[in-house]
Design a protein around this motif. Structure first.
Motif, PDB file in Angstrom:
ATOM      1  N   VAL A 290       2.110  -0.997  -5.302  1.00 37.18           N
ATOM      2  CA  VAL A 290       2.786  -1.213  -4.459  1.00 37.18           C
ATOM      3  C   VAL A 290       2.813  -2.808  -4.426  1.00 37.18           C
ATOM      4  N   ILE A 291       3.750  -3.565  -4.598  1.00 40.69           N
ATOM      5  CA  ILE A 291       3.106  -5.259  -4.764  1.00 40.69           C
ATOM      6  C   ILE A 291       4.000  -6.204  -4.293  1.00 40.69           C
ATOM      7  N   ALA A 292       3.504  -6.731  -3.372  1.00 45.31           N
ATOM      8  CA  ALA A 292       4.022  -7.640  -2.248  1.00 45.31           C
ATOM      9  C   ALA A 292       3.644  -9.597  -2.831  1.00 45.31           C
ATOM     10  N   ILE A 293       5.188 -10.001  -3.271  1.00 42.44           N
ATOM     11  CA  ILE A 293       4.905 -11.707  -3.793  1.00 42.44           C
ATOM     12  C   ILE A 293       5.358 -12.238  -2.765  1.00 42.44           C
ATOM     13  N   ARG A 294       3.733 -12.740  -2.453  1.00 41.77           N
ATOM     14  CA  ARG A 294       4.251 -14.297  -1.415  1.00 41.77           C
ATOM     15  C   ARG A 294       3.971 -16.026  -2.290  1.00 41.77           C
ATOM     16  N   LYS A 295       4.133 -16.417  -1.216  1.00 38.01           N
ATOM     17  CA  LYS A 295       3.962 -18.045  -1.827  1.00 38.01           C
ATOM     18  C   LYS A 295       2.502 -18.353  -1.924  1.00 38.01           C
ATOM     19  N   GLU A 296       1.552 -17.117  -1.280  1.00 39.55           N
ATOM     20  CA  GLU A 296       0.568 -17.925  -1.622  1.00 39.55           C
ATOM     21  C   GLU A 296      -0.710 -16.496  -2.274  1.00 39.55           C
ATOM     22  N   GLY A 297       0.303 -15.900  -3.405  1.00 38.36           N
ATOM     23  CA  GLY A 297      -0.253 -14.900  -3.912  1.00 38.36           C
ATOM     24  C   GLY A 297       0.603 -13.648  -3.688  1.00 38.36           C
ATOM     25  N   LEU A 298      -0.467 -12.691  -4.705  1.00 38.01           N
ATOM     26  CA  LEU A 298       0.080 -11.267  -4.898  1.00 38.01           C
ATOM     27  C   LEU A 298      -0.519 -10.372  -3.356  1.00 38.01           C
ATOM     28  N   ALA A 299      -0.328  -9.653  -3.484  1.00 36.21           N
ATOM     29  CA  ALA A 299      -0.926  -8.710  -2.373  1.00 36.21           C
ATOM     30  C   ALA A 299      -0.608  -7.338  -2.407  1.00 36.21           C
ATOM     31  N   ILE A 300      -1.947  -6.448  -2.998  1.00 39.63           N
ATOM     32  CA  ILE A 300      -1.303  -4.992  -3.533  1.00 39.63           C
ATOM     33  C   ILE A 300      -1.222  -3.959  -2.672  1.00 39.63           C
ATOM     34  N   TYR A 301      -1.241  -2.790  -2.494  1.00 42.75           N
ATOM     35  CA  TYR A 301      -1.410  -2.079  -1.165  1.00 42.75           C
ATOM     36  C   TYR A 301      -1.250  -0.345  -1.965  1.00 42.75           C
ATOM     37  N   PRO A 302      -2.976  -0.658  -1.343  1.00 44.08           N
ATOM     38  CA  PRO A 302      -2.893   0.729  -1.983  1.00 44.08           C
ATOM     39  C   PRO A 302      -3.012   2.063  -1.820  1.00 44.08           C
ATOM     40  N   TYR A 303      -2.295   3.546  -1.885  1.00 39.10           N
ATOM     41  CA  TYR A 303      -1.918   4.199  -1.123  1.00 39.10           C
ATOM     42  C   TYR A 303      -2.439   6.256  -2.012  1.00 39.10           C
ATOM     43  N   PHE A 304      -2.084   6.505  -1.350  1.00 38.08           N
ATOM     44  CA  PHE A 304      -2.976   8.094  -1.435  1.00 38.08           C
ATOM     45  C   PHE A 304      -2.598   8.972  -0.417  1.00 38.08           C
ATOM     46  N   PHE A 305      -2.007   9.488  -1.148  1.00 35.81           N
ATOM     47  CA  PHE A 305      -1.268  11.502  -1.078  1.00 35.81           C
ATOM     48  C   PHE A 305      -2.177  12.678  -1.011  1.00 35.81           C
ATOM     49  N   TYR A 306      -1.408  13.488   0.316  1.00 33.97           N
ATOM     50  CA  TYR A 306      -1.945  15.092   0.231  1.00 33.97           C
ATOM     51  C   TYR A 306      -1.078  15.327   0.843  1.00 33.97           C
ATOM     52  N   ARG A 307      -0.825  17.005   0.642  1.00 36.03           N
ATOM     53  CA  ARG A 307      -0.224  18.390   1.095  1.00 36.03           C
ATOM     54  C   ARG A 307      -0.576  18.917   1.870  1.00 36.03           C
ATOM     55  N   PRO A 308      -1.015  18.904   2.995  1.00 39.21           N
ATOM     56  CA  PRO A 308      -1.879  19.562   4.451  1.00 39.21           C
ATOM     57  C   PRO A 308      -1.833  20.914   3.959  1.00 39.21           C
ATOM     58  N   ARG A 309      -0.236  20.897   3.297  1.00 34.13           N
ATOM     59  CA  ARG A 309      -0.693  23.249   3.333  1.00 34.13           C
ATOM     60  C   ARG A 309       1.013  23.254   2.174  1.00 34.13           C
ATOM     61  N   PRO A 310       0.450  24.260   2.220  1.00 32.77           N
ATOM     62  CA  PRO A 310       1.581  24.612   0.671  1.00 32.77           C
ATOM     63  C   PRO A 310       3.149  24.265   1.346  1.00 32.77           C
ATOM     64  N   GLY A 311       4.008  23.823   0.430  1.00 33.31           N
ATOM     65  CA  GLY A 311       4.554  23.951   1.381  1.00 33.31           C
ATOM     66  C   GLY A 311       5.833  22.664   1.394  1.00 33.31           C
ATOM     67  N   ALA A 312       4.198  22.414   2.269  1.00 28.74           N
ATOM     68  CA  ALA A 312       4.545  20.115   3.406  1.00 28.74           C
ATOM     69  C   ALA A 312       4.887  19.027   2.544  1.00 28.74           C
ATOM     70  N   PRO A 313       5.298  18.977   2.639  1.00 26.81           N
ATOM     71  CA  PRO A 313       5.719  16.811   2.125  1.00 26.81           C
ATOM     72  C   PRO A 313       4.132  16.171   2.210  1.00 26.81           C
ATOM     73  N   LEU A 314       4.160  15.589   1.071  1.00 27.55           N
ATOM     74  CA  LEU A 314       2.621  15.161   0.917  1.00 27.55           C
ATOM     75  C   LEU A 314       3.009  13.557   2.239  1.00 27.55           C
ATOM     76  N   GLU A 315       1.810  13.376   2.369  1.00 23.41           N
ATOM     77  CA  GLU A 315       1.153  12.591   3.591  1.00 23.41           C
ATOM     78  C   GLU A 315      -0.174  11.706   3.303  1.00 23.41           C
ATOM     79  N   VAL A 316       0.615  10.126   3.828  1.00 24.72           N
ATOM     80  CA  VAL A 316      -0.459   9.277   3.513  1.00 24.72           C
ATOM     81  C   VAL A 316      -2.245   9.874   4.258  1.00 24.72           C
ATOM     82  N   ILE A 317      -3.262   9.802   3.047  1.00 24.89           N
ATOM     83  CA  ILE A 317      -4.244   9.789   3.718  1.00 24.89           C
ATOM     84  C   ILE A 317      -4.729   9.032   3.793  1.00 24.89           C
ATOM     85  N   ARG A 318      -5.329   8.153   2.910  1.00 28.74           N
ATOM     86  CA  ARG A 318      -5.918   6.987   2.243  1.00 28.74           C
ATOM     87  C   ARG A 318      -4.878   5.261   1.744  1.00 28.74           C
TER      88      ARG A 318
END
Length: 318
Positions: A290-318
């Protein structure tokens, strides 16, 4: 220049209506749209402070190597860029400490990356990585007075080893408890192809939030992460509450476009309960796609996911 960022960014959208009925509708829609933005603005009011509010930092110096540092099997810092670290580097790690007590640390050392972004094949005789974990309370202890609770250094190398890994542990006396990914589903037991398809779809959705400058969507995605981050860092002032919005308002408008979602692989962390995508090409090795292109440089956005319970969709946790 690149910036690795842990927060989302936005610009405000304005709607105009000619009739009073339209204005009322716009107000209702704005109220509905800004639910998570408003929750972000008041989030810190629920954060506690204690008689002792310890912060934990990892301090490290890397020479002639690339490396990844994990706390509780979560990547807290990594570098696959050319060159040595500019002196001792510092990173706060409170949000990766879920409970008081024993914490695990692991370091992975790889051959040095050259200026052409191509790694060497072996760890050299100059390779070294020194790590310290320190504890102290901001505002009450000077940074150089933080207490060392753990230290480790790599052994000497003779140029014949392609990779080095070692583990250790330290005690943390944090007064908070974070749920984090602790109750998440073990994703290593799921169908890998289906899981990757879901991770890619969710990552692409988040990428689209940045492309569309969707503040509410980013706030919703990041809310649980922000809650636990602020808890771990004891952020409970009005200024702390507004910081997320202030930062996003000041930076999202600089994004010109998002880089395509490409050249990635899926990686599991958190003892199999956390999943993310990382780039595999030499220029962005190990970075979030997940990388944004900007005039002053690139911005990189880390995302980490987990599944809170069986059958649930993934969610952002960090």
């Amino acid at each position: 220049m690149r910036y690795r960022l842990l927060t989302g960014f936005m610009v405000a959208a304005t709607m105009f209506y000619n009739s009073s009925c339209g204005q009322q509708k716009a107000k209702k829609e704005k109220m509905k749209t800004d639910v998570y933005v408003e929750k972000m603005a008041t989030l810190c009011k629920s954060i506690q402070k204690y008689d002792y509010n310890p912060s934990y930092q990892i301090r490290f110096t890397g020479v002639a190597c690339s490396y990844e540092i994990l706390v509780n099997d979560f990547p807290v810092y990594y570098s696959f860029s050319p060159g040595n670290s500019a002196g001792e580097q510092i990173a706060d790690i409170g949000e990766f400490i879920l409970n008081p007590g024993k914490q695990r640390i692991r370091i992975r050392v790889f051959p040095e990356t050259g200026r052409d972004h191509k790694p060497d094949t072996l760890l050299s005789g100059n390779t070294s990585l020194k790590i310290r974990i320190v504890e102290g309370e901001y505002g009450k202890s000077a940074a150089d007075a933080f207490k060392e609770v753990f230290a480790i250094s790599t052994p000497p190398f003779d140029g014949s080893v392609p990779y080095f890994e070692t583990d250790g542990s330290f005690q943390a006396t944090v007064p908070y408890t974070l749920k984090g990914w602790s109750d998440g589903v073990n994703l290593s037991e799921e169908d890998s192809a289906a899981l990757e398809k879901e991770v890619v779809a969710l990552t692409d959705k988040i990428r689209s939030l940045y492309a569309e400058k969707d503040l509410e969507g980013i706030a919703k995605a990041q809310y649980q992460r922000a809650l636990e981050y602020n808890t771990a860092h004891y952020f409970n002032s009005d200024e702390d509450c507004r910081r997320w919005i202030t930062n996003t308002e000041g930076t999202l408008s600089k994004i010109e476009k998002m880089a395509p979602l490409e050249k990635y692989k899926m990686v599991l962390y958190g003892d199999g309960k956390v999943v993310t995508l990382i780039r595999t090409d030499p220029e962005f090795l190990h970075e979030s796609p997940v990388i944004a292109i900007r005039k002053e440089g690139l911005a990189i956005y880390p995302y980490f996911f987990y599944r809170p319970r069986p059958g649930a969709p993934l969610e952002v946790i960090r």
